[in-house]
Design a protein around this motif. Structure first.
Motif, PDB file in Angstrom:
ATOM      1  N   LEU A 114       0.815  -1.211   0.000  1.00 58.36           N
ATOM      2  CA  LEU A 114       0.000   0.000   0.000  1.00 58.36           C
ATOM      3  C   LEU A 114       0.850   1.264   0.000  1.00 58.36           C
ATOM      4  CD1 LEU A 114      -2.531  -1.158   2.729  1.00 58.36           C
ATOM      5  CD2 LEU A 114      -2.856  -1.206   0.239  1.00 58.36           C
ATOM      6  N   ALA A 115       0.386   2.252  -0.729  1.00 52.63           N
ATOM      7  CA  ALA A 115       1.007   3.576  -0.700  1.00 52.63           C
ATOM      8  C   ALA A 115       0.525   4.300   0.549  1.00 52.63           C
ATOM      9  CB  ALA A 115       0.615   4.366  -1.944  1.00 52.63           C
ATOM     10  N   VAL A 116       1.429   4.998   1.202  1.00 48.41           N
ATOM     11  CA  VAL A 116       1.091   5.865   2.328  1.00 48.41           C
ATOM     12  C   VAL A 116       1.255   7.293   1.824  1.00 48.41           C
ATOM     13  CG1 VAL A 116       1.669   6.541   4.685  1.00 48.41           C
ATOM     14  CG2 VAL A 116       1.938   4.148   3.967  1.00 48.41           C
ATOM     15  N   VAL A 117       0.185   8.067   1.868  1.00 47.98           N
ATOM     16  CA  VAL A 117       0.212   9.417   1.309  1.00 47.98           C
ATOM     17  C   VAL A 117      -0.229  10.444   2.349  1.00 47.98           C
ATOM     18  CG1 VAL A 117      -0.217   8.604  -1.046  1.00 47.98           C
ATOM     19  CG2 VAL A 117      -2.140   9.258   0.385  1.00 47.98           C
ATOM     20  N   GLU A 118       0.258  11.662   2.196  1.00 48.75           N
ATOM     21  CA  GLU A 118      -0.253  12.770   3.003  1.00 48.75           C
ATOM     22  C   GLU A 118      -1.650  13.100   2.509  1.00 48.75           C
ATOM     23  OE1 GLU A 118       3.742  15.279   4.171  1.00 48.75           O
ATOM     24  OE2 GLU A 118       2.726  15.777   2.300  1.00 48.75           O
ATOM     25  N   ARG A 119      -2.572  13.232   3.432  1.00 45.34           N
ATOM     26  CA  ARG A 119      -3.946  13.514   3.032  1.00 45.34           C
ATOM     27  C   ARG A 119      -4.068  14.851   2.315  1.00 45.34           C
ATOM     28  NH1 ARG A 119      -8.383  12.693   7.509  1.00 45.34           N
ATOM     29  NH2 ARG A 119      -9.602  13.360   5.723  1.00 45.34           N
ATOM     30  N   GLU A 120      -3.396  15.862   2.849  1.00 44.54           N
ATOM     31  CA  GLU A 120      -3.545  17.218   2.308  1.00 44.54           C
ATOM     32  C   GLU A 120      -2.980  17.359   0.907  1.00 44.54           C
ATOM     33  OE1 GLU A 120      -1.947  21.395   3.816  1.00 44.54           O
ATOM     34  OE2 GLU A 120      -3.241  20.393   5.288  1.00 44.54           O
ATOM     35  N   SER A 121      -1.781  16.795   0.688  1.00 42.03           N
ATOM     36  CA  SER A 121      -1.116  16.968  -0.608  1.00 42.03           C
ATOM     37  C   SER A 121      -1.298  15.779  -1.548  1.00 42.03           C
ATOM     38  CB  SER A 121       0.387  17.183  -0.383  1.00 42.03           C
ATOM     39  OG  SER A 121       0.975  15.992   0.122  1.00 42.03           O
ATOM     40  N   ALA A 122      -1.723  14.641  -1.021  1.00 41.86           N
ATOM     41  CA  ALA A 122      -1.822  13.367  -1.763  1.00 41.86           C
ATOM     42  C   ALA A 122      -0.445  12.860  -2.200  1.00 41.86           C
ATOM     43  CB  ALA A 122      -2.759  13.483  -2.959  1.00 41.86           C
ATOM     44  N   GLU A 123       0.621  13.425  -1.641  1.00 43.61           N
ATOM     45  CA  GLU A 123       1.980  13.041  -1.999  1.00 43.61           C
ATOM     46  C   GLU A 123       2.371  11.751  -1.288  1.00 43.61           C
ATOM     47  OE1 GLU A 123       6.384  15.158  -1.994  1.00 43.61           O
ATOM     48  OE2 GLU A 123       4.650  16.248  -1.251  1.00 43.61           O
ATOM     49  N   LEU A 124       3.001  10.826  -2.025  1.00 47.67           N
ATOM     50  CA  LEU A 124       3.451   9.569  -1.459  1.00 47.67           C
ATOM     51  C   LEU A 124       4.626   9.818  -0.523  1.00 47.67           C
ATOM     52  CD1 LEU A 124       3.641   6.171  -3.133  1.00 47.67           C
ATOM     53  CD2 LEU A 124       5.661   6.982  -1.923  1.00 47.67           C
ATOM     54  N   VAL A 125       4.510   9.348   0.708  1.00 52.62           N
ATOM     55  CA  VAL A 125       5.575   9.532   1.691  1.00 52.62           C
ATOM     56  C   VAL A 125       6.150   8.219   2.188  1.00 52.62           C
ATOM     57  CG1 VAL A 125       4.724  11.783   2.458  1.00 52.62           C
ATOM     58  CG2 VAL A 125       3.975   9.711   3.651  1.00 52.62           C
ATOM     59  N   GLY A 126       5.488   7.093   1.853  1.00 57.79           N
ATOM     60  CA  GLY A 126       5.996   5.810   2.314  1.00 57.79           C
ATOM     61  C   GLY A 126       5.163   4.649   1.829  1.00 57.79           C
ATOM     62  N   PHE A 127       5.481   3.484   2.406  1.00 55.16           N
ATOM     63  CA  PHE A 127       4.807   2.243   2.052  1.00 55.16           C
ATOM     64  C   PHE A 127       4.504   1.445   3.299  1.00 55.16           C
ATOM     65  CE2 PHE A 127       7.308   3.326  -1.634  1.00 55.16           C
ATOM     66  CZ  PHE A 127       6.347   3.228  -2.621  1.00 55.16           C
ATOM     67  N   GLY A 128       3.419   0.700   3.242  1.00 52.54           N
ATOM     68  CA  GLY A 128       3.084  -0.261   4.283  1.00 52.54           C
ATOM     69  C   GLY A 128       2.748  -1.581   3.614  1.00 52.54           C
ATOM     70  N   ARG A 129       3.100  -2.681   4.286  1.00 56.65           N
ATOM     71  CA  ARG A 129       2.869  -3.987   3.692  1.00 56.65           C
ATOM     72  C   ARG A 129       2.444  -5.004   4.745  1.00 56.65           C
ATOM     73  NH1 ARG A 129       5.628  -8.500   3.446  1.00 56.65           N
ATOM     74  NH2 ARG A 129       5.176  -9.945   1.781  1.00 56.65           N
ATOM     75  N   PRO A 130       1.142  -5.096   5.036  1.00 59.02           N
ATOM     76  CA  PRO A 130       0.671  -6.226   5.835  1.00 59.02           C
ATOM     77  C   PRO A 130       0.455  -7.420   4.910  1.00 59.02           C
ATOM     78  CG  PRO A 130      -1.109  -4.649   5.505  1.00 59.02           C
ATOM     79  CD  PRO A 130       0.107  -4.100   4.796  1.00 59.02           C
ATOM     80  N   ALA A 131       0.834  -8.612   5.384  1.00 57.60           N
ATOM     81  CA  ALA A 131       0.690  -9.817   4.558  1.00 57.60           C
ATOM     82  C   ALA A 131       0.523 -11.030   5.457  1.00 57.60           C
ATOM     83  CB  ALA A 131       1.924 -10.005   3.681  1.00 57.60           C
ATOM     84  N   LEU A 132      -0.248 -12.002   4.986  1.00 59.47           N
ATOM     85  CA  LEU A 132      -0.343 -13.261   5.704  1.00 59.47           C
ATOM     86  C   LEU A 132       1.032 -13.913   5.751  1.00 59.47           C
ATOM     87  CD1 LEU A 132      -3.666 -14.835   4.410  1.00 59.47           C
ATOM     88  CD2 LEU A 132      -3.199 -13.881   6.666  1.00 59.47           C
ATOM     89  N   ASP A 133       1.342 -14.552   6.869  1.00 60.75           N
ATOM     90  CA  ASP A 133       2.598 -15.281   7.011  1.00 60.75           C
ATOM     91  C   ASP A 133       2.314 -16.753   6.726  1.00 60.75           C
ATOM     92  OD1 ASP A 133       4.885 -16.592   7.788  1.00 60.75           O
ATOM     93  OD2 ASP A 133       5.138 -15.470   9.647  1.00 60.75           O
ATOM     94  N   PRO A 134       2.762 -17.265   5.579  1.00 59.87           N
ATOM     95  CA  PRO A 134       2.442 -18.649   5.231  1.00 59.87           C
ATOM     96  C   PRO A 134       3.111 -19.677   6.144  1.00 59.87           C
ATOM     97  CG  PRO A 134       4.009 -17.745   3.674  1.00 59.87           C
ATOM     98  CD  PRO A 134       3.596 -16.617   4.572  1.00 59.87           C
ATOM     99  N   HIS A 135       4.062 -19.238   6.962  1.00 58.89           N
ATOM    100  CA  HIS A 135       4.802 -20.147   7.836  1.00 58.89           C
ATOM    101  C   HIS A 135       4.282 -20.144   9.265  1.00 58.89           C
ATOM    102  CE1 HIS A 135       7.504 -20.443   4.483  1.00 58.89           C
ATOM    103  NE2 HIS A 135       7.693 -19.141   4.506  1.00 58.89           N
ATOM    104  N   GLN A 136       3.225 -19.391   9.531  1.00 58.19           N
ATOM    105  CA  GLN A 136       2.734 -19.274  10.906  1.00 58.19           C
ATOM    106  C   GLN A 136       1.217 -19.274  10.921  1.00 58.19           C
ATOM    107  OE1 GLN A 136       2.703 -15.396  13.098  1.00 58.19           O
ATOM    108  NE2 GLN A 136       4.290 -16.420  14.270  1.00 58.19           N
ATOM    109  N   GLN A 137       0.633 -20.237  11.589  1.00 55.82           N
ATOM    110  CA  GLN A 137      -0.823 -20.314  11.695  1.00 55.82           C
ATOM    111  C   GLN A 137      -1.348 -19.045  12.367  1.00 55.82           C
ATOM    112  OE1 GLN A 137      -2.177 -23.720  13.851  1.00 55.82           O
ATOM    113  NE2 GLN A 137      -4.323 -23.206  13.620  1.00 55.82           N
ATOM    114  N   GLY A 138      -2.300 -18.383  11.719  1.00 51.66           N
ATOM    115  CA  GLY A 138      -2.888 -17.167  12.284  1.00 51.66           C
ATOM    116  C   GLY A 138      -1.938 -15.989  12.326  1.00 51.66           C
ATOM    117  N   GLY A 139      -0.864 -16.054  11.566  1.00 57.14           N
ATOM    118  CA  GLY A 139       0.143 -15.000  11.623  1.00 57.14           C
ATOM    119  C   GLY A 139       0.136 -14.106  10.401  1.00 57.14           C
ATOM    120  N   ALA A 140       0.602 -12.885  10.599  1.00 56.12           N
ATOM    121  CA  ALA A 140       0.780 -11.935   9.507  1.00 56.12           C
ATOM    122  C   ALA A 140       2.051 -11.145   9.784  1.00 56.12           C
ATOM    123  CB  ALA A 140      -0.419 -10.995   9.395  1.00 56.12           C
ATOM    124  N   THR A 141       2.638 -10.633   8.730  1.00 62.32           N
ATOM    125  CA  THR A 141       3.831  -9.805   8.862  1.00 62.32           C
ATOM    126  C   THR A 141       3.492  -8.359   8.517  1.00 62.32           C
ATOM    127  OG1 THR A 141       4.516 -10.208   6.584  1.00 62.32           O
ATOM    128  CG2 THR A 141       5.368 -11.716   8.264  1.00 62.32           C
TER     129      THR A 141
END
Length: 196
Positions: free
Chosen positions: A68-95
């Motif tokens: 996901l893109a992380v943007v400033e609301r006011e300017s809509a400028e991209l300032v970073g990234f976030g990445r939640p994802a399921l962890d296939p190696h851990q039951q009920g886990g996410a990274t």
């Protein structure tokens, strides 16, 4: 869930688009922002491939990763990234992974970004209900004090060290693991101390 569109006080999460290729190098393209990440700076061509793959993965069903893109609301400028994802190696886990461009460091954006990702990741009042992870974890460089403060501020608990986990610049580096459980996540998304 597609498309993702979630807002906080100053920041918002949204899907990546092809137009983001020009903004991504501010986060992933030079030594300063990638110093504590698990990879070397990436060139524009590589960034283009990553963005294209992320856009394609967003349409998959079921969706197990959210770049996901992380943007400033006011300017809509991209300032970073976030990445939640399921962890296939851990039951009920996410990274969870996140990064900000250096120009946005020190403004408290990290805490707001991770709280947005948690609200999204745990499904509290917003989407992602199909994932419902029991535990979300992330790893940081031992020298990344800003990430240490961010993860502590959102209620993530430091759990230990994965020794010589990342090969960076020809040298093996440890990673420090932080995690939060689903029962702790709701308090974190609301900005309250974990345990309230």
């Amino acid at each position: 869930m597609y498309p993702v569109d979630r807002s906080g006080t100053r920041l918002a999460l949204r899907e990546l688009s092809t137009e983001d290729v020009n903004a991504v190098p501010a986060v992933y393209g030079s030594p300063e922002p990638t110093e504590h990440l698990s990879f070397e700076p990436r060139g524009r061509e590589e960034v283009g491939r990553i963005v294209a793959c992320s856009i394609a993965a967003a349409a998959e069903t079921p969706r197990g990763e959210y770049a996901l893109a992380v943007v400033e609301r006011e300017s809509a400028e991209l300032v970073g990234f976030g990445r939640p994802a399921l962890d296939p190696h851990q039951q009920g886990g996410a990274t969870l992974g996140f990064a900000l461009r250096p120009r946005s460091w020190g403004a408290g954006y990290g805490v707001e970004m991770v709280r947005l990702l948690f609200g999204f990741g745990f499904g509290f009042g917003f989407g992602f209900d199909d994932l419902r992870p029991h535990r979300i974890w992330g790893a940081r460089s031992p020298r990344n004090e800003a990430s240490t403060r961010t993860m502590a501020a959102v209620g993530m608990v430091e759990e230990g060290v994965i020794r010589e986990h990342v090969l960076k610049g020809g040298v093996w580096r440890d990673s420090v693991v932080h995690a939060i459980l689903d029962r702790e996540g709701h308090a974190a998304t609301q900005g309250r101390p974990v345990g309230d």
